[in-house]
Design a protein around this motif. Structure first.
Motif, PDB file in Angstrom:
ATOM      1  N   VAL A  46      -3.545  13.550  -2.474  1.00  8.68           N
ATOM      2  CA  VAL A  46      -4.115  12.247  -2.828  1.00  8.68           C
ATOM      3  C   VAL A  46      -3.082  11.419  -3.589  1.00  8.68           C
ATOM      4  O   VAL A  46      -2.916  10.214  -3.344  1.00  8.68           O
ATOM      5  CB  VAL A  46      -5.392  12.417  -3.669  1.00  8.68           C
ATOM      6  N   GLY A  47      -2.372  12.060  -4.521  1.00  9.82           N
ATOM      7  CA  GLY A  47      -1.335  11.366  -5.272  1.00  9.82           C
ATOM      8  C   GLY A  47      -0.245  10.816  -4.379  1.00  9.82           C
ATOM      9  O   GLY A  47       0.236   9.692  -4.575  1.00  9.82           O
ATOM     10  N   ARG A  48       0.144  11.595  -3.376  1.00 13.81           N
ATOM     11  CA  ARG A  48       1.183  11.139  -2.435  1.00 13.81           C
ATOM     12  C   ARG A  48       0.702   9.918  -1.654  1.00 13.81           C
ATOM     13  O   ARG A  48       1.445   8.959  -1.447  1.00 13.81           O
ATOM     14  CB  ARG A  48       1.534  12.278  -1.466  1.00 13.81           C
ATOM     15  N   VAL A  49      -0.540   9.953  -1.202  1.00 17.19           N
ATOM     16  CA  VAL A  49      -1.077   8.831  -0.440  1.00 17.19           C
ATOM     17  C   VAL A  49      -1.180   7.587  -1.326  1.00 17.19           C
ATOM     18  O   VAL A  49      -0.832   6.475  -0.901  1.00 17.19           O
ATOM     19  CB  VAL A  49      -2.451   9.186   0.162  1.00 17.19           C
ATOM     20  N   VAL A  50      -1.630   7.763  -2.568  1.00 21.91           N
ATOM     21  CA  VAL A  50      -1.731   6.626  -3.495  1.00 21.91           C
ATOM     22  C   VAL A  50      -0.358   5.990  -3.701  1.00 21.91           C
ATOM     23  O   VAL A  50      -0.203   4.761  -3.651  1.00 21.91           O
ATOM     24  CB  VAL A  50      -2.324   7.073  -4.853  1.00 21.91           C
ATOM     25  N   ALA A  51       0.665   6.820  -3.927  1.00 22.74           N
ATOM     26  CA  ALA A  51       2.020   6.293  -4.119  1.00 22.74           C
ATOM     27  C   ALA A  51       2.514   5.582  -2.863  1.00 22.74           C
ATOM     28  O   ALA A  51       3.192   4.550  -2.940  1.00 22.74           O
ATOM     29  CB  ALA A  51       2.969   7.427  -4.490  1.00 22.74           C
ATOM     30  N   SER A  52       2.172   6.121  -1.694  1.00 26.05           N
ATOM     31  CA  SER A  52       2.662   5.542  -0.433  1.00 26.05           C
ATOM     32  C   SER A  52       2.067   4.170  -0.149  1.00 26.05           C
ATOM     33  O   SER A  52       2.676   3.358   0.543  1.00 26.05           O
ATOM     34  CB  SER A  52       2.344   6.481   0.732  1.00 26.05           C
ATOM     35  N   LEU A  53       0.883   3.909  -0.683  1.00 25.20           N
ATOM     36  CA  LEU A  53       0.247   2.615  -0.440  1.00 25.20           C
ATOM     37  C   LEU A  53       1.077   1.465  -1.000  1.00 25.20           C
ATOM     38  O   LEU A  53       0.980   0.331  -0.530  1.00 25.20           O
ATOM     39  CB  LEU A  53      -1.156   2.598  -1.062  1.00 25.20           C
ATOM     40  N   ALA A  54       1.900   1.759  -2.001  1.00 26.12           N
ATOM     41  CA  ALA A  54       2.736   0.717  -2.597  1.00 26.12           C
ATOM     42  C   ALA A  54       4.003   0.474  -1.785  1.00 26.12           C
ATOM     43  O   ALA A  54       4.610  -0.600  -1.890  1.00 26.12           O
ATOM     44  CB  ALA A  54       3.110   1.120  -4.021  1.00 26.12           C
ATOM     45  N   HIS A  55       4.417   1.434  -0.988  1.00 25.76           N
ATOM     46  CA  HIS A  55       5.724   1.421  -0.336  1.00 25.76           C
ATOM     47  C   HIS A  55       5.948   0.190   0.551  1.00 25.76           C
ATOM     48  O   HIS A  55       6.836  -0.624   0.309  1.00 25.76           O
ATOM     49  CB  HIS A  55       5.872   2.711   0.485  1.00 25.76           C
ATOM     50  N   GLY A  56       5.156   0.069   1.607  1.00 25.91           N
ATOM     51  CA  GLY A  56       5.377  -0.989   2.581  1.00 25.91           C
ATOM     52  C   GLY A  56       5.218  -2.377   1.998  1.00 25.91           C
ATOM     53  O   GLY A  56       6.033  -3.280   2.242  1.00 25.91           O
ATOM     54  N   ALA A  57       4.158  -2.567   1.195  1.00 23.99           N
ATOM     55  CA  ALA A  57       3.916  -3.882   0.611  1.00 23.99           C
ATOM     56  C   ALA A  57       5.006  -4.247  -0.387  1.00 23.99           C
ATOM     57  O   ALA A  57       5.404  -5.416  -0.494  1.00 23.99           O
ATOM     58  CB  ALA A  57       2.548  -3.915  -0.066  1.00 23.99           C
ATOM     59  N   PHE A  58       5.526  -3.261  -1.129  1.00 25.93           N
ATOM     60  CA  PHE A  58       6.589  -3.547  -2.097  1.00 25.93           C
ATOM     61  C   PHE A  58       7.831  -4.072  -1.387  1.00 25.93           C
ATOM     62  O   PHE A  58       8.406  -5.089  -1.782  1.00 25.93           O
ATOM     63  CB  PHE A  58       6.941  -2.301  -2.910  1.00 25.93           C
ATOM     64  N   PHE A  59       8.246  -3.366  -0.331  1.00 25.59           N
ATOM     65  CA  PHE A  59       9.444  -3.815   0.388  1.00 25.59           C
ATOM     66  C   PHE A  59       9.181  -5.102   1.157  1.00 25.59           C
ATOM     67  O   PHE A  59      10.066  -5.942   1.304  1.00 25.59           O
ATOM     68  CB  PHE A  59       9.943  -2.715   1.330  1.00 25.59           C
ATOM     69  N   GLY A  60       7.966  -5.234   1.678  1.00 27.08           N
ATOM     70  CA  GLY A  60       7.636  -6.454   2.413  1.00 27.08           C
ATOM     71  C   GLY A  60       7.613  -7.676   1.520  1.00 27.08           C
ATOM     72  O   GLY A  60       8.290  -8.683   1.789  1.00 27.08           O
ATOM     73  N   ILE A  61       6.854  -7.614   0.424  1.00 19.85           N
ATOM     74  CA  ILE A  61       6.785  -8.725  -0.511  1.00 19.85           C
ATOM     75  C   ILE A  61       8.118  -8.890  -1.225  1.00 19.85           C
ATOM     76  O   ILE A  61       8.586 -10.010  -1.457  1.00 19.85           O
ATOM     77  CB  ILE A  61       5.646  -8.508  -1.523  1.00 19.85           C
ATOM     78  N   GLY A  62       8.754  -7.769  -1.573  1.00 23.97           N
ATOM     79  CA  GLY A  62      10.057  -7.828  -2.233  1.00 23.97           C
ATOM     80  C   GLY A  62      11.103  -8.526  -1.385  1.00 23.97           C
ATOM     81  O   GLY A  62      11.965  -9.254  -1.901  1.00 23.97           O
ATOM     82  N   SER A  63      11.052  -8.329  -0.055  1.00 28.00           N
ATOM     83  CA  SER A  63      11.997  -9.004   0.838  1.00 28.00           C
ATOM     84  C   SER A  63      11.819 -10.517   0.781  1.00 28.00           C
ATOM     85  O   SER A  63      12.792 -11.282   0.757  1.00 28.00           O
ATOM     86  CB  SER A  63      11.810  -8.520   2.284  1.00 28.00           C
TER      87      SER A  63
END
Length: 402
Positions: A96-113
Motif C-alpha cells: 500500500v505504501g508503494r502504491v501511495v508513493a507511486s501516485l505522486a510520480h507521474g503527476a509530479f514529473f508532468g506538472i513539474g515539466s
C-alpha cells in the motif's frame, strides 16, 4: 537556470531512488516478511501501475489548485507513502505504501515539466525540463546504488527512511524556491481532455511508449544477459547499472540542449541510433568491454529522447498541457512494462538472453517511423500543432521574476 529547478530536481532524485532501489532490495524485503521473491516483485509491479493510473488521476484532482501547491501536495503524498513502507508491519501494508508513493510520480514529473518550462525563456524550455529530469537520472547513479548498499548493510527500512527524508527536503525546496504562479485562467478539465483529440499529442505519446520501451526491453534482463552471455560475475551487475545511469545523465542533458535548437532532428538521431545500438547489442553482449560501452550508450540514447518527447507533448498541447504532460510520464512506465513483457516472451520461447535486444531495436525503430510520420503530418497541416480549435484558450502567462 533558476534555483527553483534545483528544488524540482531534488524531488525527482527522491522519486527516482524509491522507484528503482526496491529492485536491489527484494531478497531482503522478501526474507523479512516471509514471502517469495516473485511475491515481493509485486512491490515493483504495484508501483509501475500506480504511476500509469496515478498520473492522470492526481493531475485531474489538482486542476483546481495552483501548480506550486499541487507539487507540494504530491511531495507530501510521496513522503507518506515512503514512511508507510519504512514502518510497514506486514507485506500488504508495504505494498500500500508503494502504491501511495507511486501516485505522486507521474503527476509530479508532468506538472513539474510544465512549471520548469514556464520558468525560463521559450528557447530554453527543453533544457529546463532536462534539468529537472537530471534528478531522476542521477538517482540511478548515486541514489539507487547507495540505497541498495545501505539496505543490504543496515536494513531496507533505513533506505526508505532516508528516501522519506529526501522527500522532506524536496518539499521544503519547492515551498521556498518555486514561485507561486497562479493557475491558468479559463482552463478547465474539458480543455485538458481536449488535448487528446490532437493527433500530434497521441503520436508523441506513442513515440514515448515505443522509444523508451526499447531501452527497457534490454535493460530489464541485463543481469542474466551479462552473467550468462558476457561472462561477468554477479557482483559486476551493480557497476554496469551505474554505467547505464551515467549514460542516462549525459544523454538527458544533451537531449535537452539540442531539443531547444532542433527538436525533431534530435528525435530522429537519438531514436535511429538507439535502434542500431540495441541491434548491435546482440553481438557486443558476448564481449565484456564492448557490452559495457553498449550499456552506457543505451542509457545515453534512451534518455536523450526524454526532454524532446516531453517538450513535444507540451508544445502540441500548449493550450492545456498539464494532463497531457502527466499522462506522457505514465507512457514511459507503460513502455517499460510492455517491453519487459515482450522481452520475457522471447526468452521463454528459447531465443536466448540477447533476444530482448532485438525486441528493443524494433520498438525504437517503430518510434522513429512515428517521428517521421508526425513531422510529415505537421508539414502538410493535417495535424496542427495546437489543441483542437476552440477547445481551450491559450494560457495567460504571468511574468516570473528571479
Amino acid at each position: 537556470m533558476p534555483l527553483a529547478l534545483l528544488a524540482l530536481a531534488i524531488g525527482a532524485f527522491g522519486i527516482g531512488t524509491t522507484e528503482f532501489v526496491i529492485m536491489g532490495l527484494l531478497p531482503e524485503v522478501a526474507s523479512d516478511f516471509g514471502v517469495s521473491i516473485p511475491t515481493a516483485g509485486y512491490l515493483v509491479t504495484g508501483y509501475a501501475l500506480g504511476v500509469v493510473f496515478g498520473a492522470p488521476l492526481m493531475t485531474v484532482l489538482g486542476t483546481r489548485v495552483s501548480r506550486k501547491r499541487m507539487l507540494m501536495l504530491l511531495m507530501g503524498l510521496f513522503i507518506a507513502g515512503n514512511l508507510l513502507s519504512a514502518l510497514a508491519p506486514a507485506f500488504g501494508i508495504m505494498l500500500v505504501g508503494r502504491v501511495v508513493a507511486s501516485l505522486a510520480h507521474g503527476a509530479f514529473f508532468g506538472i513539474g515539466s510544465v512549471v520548469a518550462a514556464d520558468l525560463v525563456a521559450p528557447d530554453k524550455k527543453a533544457g529546463a525540463i532536462a534539468m529537472m529530469f537530471t534528478g531522476l537520472t542521477v538517482a540511478n547513479v548515486v541514489g539507487v546504488p547507495l540505497g541498495t548498499l545501505v539496505g543490504q548493510s543496515i536494513g531496507w527500512r533505513v533506505t526508505f527512511a532516508v528516501v522519506t527524508a529526501l522527500g522532506v527536503v524536496g518539499l521544503a525546496g519547492i515551498a521556498k524556491l518555486v514561485p507561486d504562479m497562479p493557475k491558468p485562467e479559463g482552463v478547465r478539465l474539458r480543455h485538458e481532455l481536449a488535448a487528446f483529440k490532437n493527433v500530434q499529442v497521441l503520436l508523441a505519446m506513442a513515440m514515448t511508449v515505443l522509444g523508451f520501451g526499447g531501452v527497457f526491453a534490454a535493460i530489464t534482463y541485463i543481469a542474466p544477459m551479462m552473467t550468462h552471455v558476457a561472462g561477468f560475475a554477479d557482483g559486476s551487475v551493480t557497476w554496469l547499472l551505474v554505467l547505464f545511469g551515467l549514460g542516462m545523465v549525459g544523454g538527458n542533458l544533451v537531449g535537452g540542449r539540442f531539443a531547444d535548437r532542433a527538436l525533431m532532428p534530435m528525435l530522429y538521431v537519438s531514436l535511429g541510433a538507439l535502434a542500431v545500438v540495441l541491434a548491435l547489442f546482440t553481438l557486443t553482449a558476448h564481449h565484456k568491454v564492448l557490452s559495457a560501452v553498449t550499456i552506457a550508450l543505451i542509457g545515453a540514447l534512451g534518455f536523450a529522447t526524454v526532454p524532446p518527447l516531453q517538450k513535444r507533448v507540451l508544445d502540441q498541447a500548449h493550450g492545456a498541457p498539464t494532463l497531457a504532460s502527466a499522462v506522457n510520464i505514465g507512457a514511459f512506465n507503460l513502455g517499460n512494462a510492455l517491453s519487459a513483457w515482450l522481452g520475457g516472451l522471447v526468452i521463454a520461447a528459447g531465443l536466448g538472453y540477447t533476444a530482448p535486444n532485438w525486441v528493443g531495436a524494433l520498438l525504437a525503430a517503430a518510434a522513429l517511423v512515428l517521428a517521421f510520420l508526425s513531422a510529415a503530418l505537421e508539414r502538410r497541416g493535417g495535424a496542427p500543432g495546437t489543441v483542437v480549435a476552440g477547445s481551450a484558450p491559450a494560457e495567460r502567462r504571468t511574468p516570473v521574476h528571479h
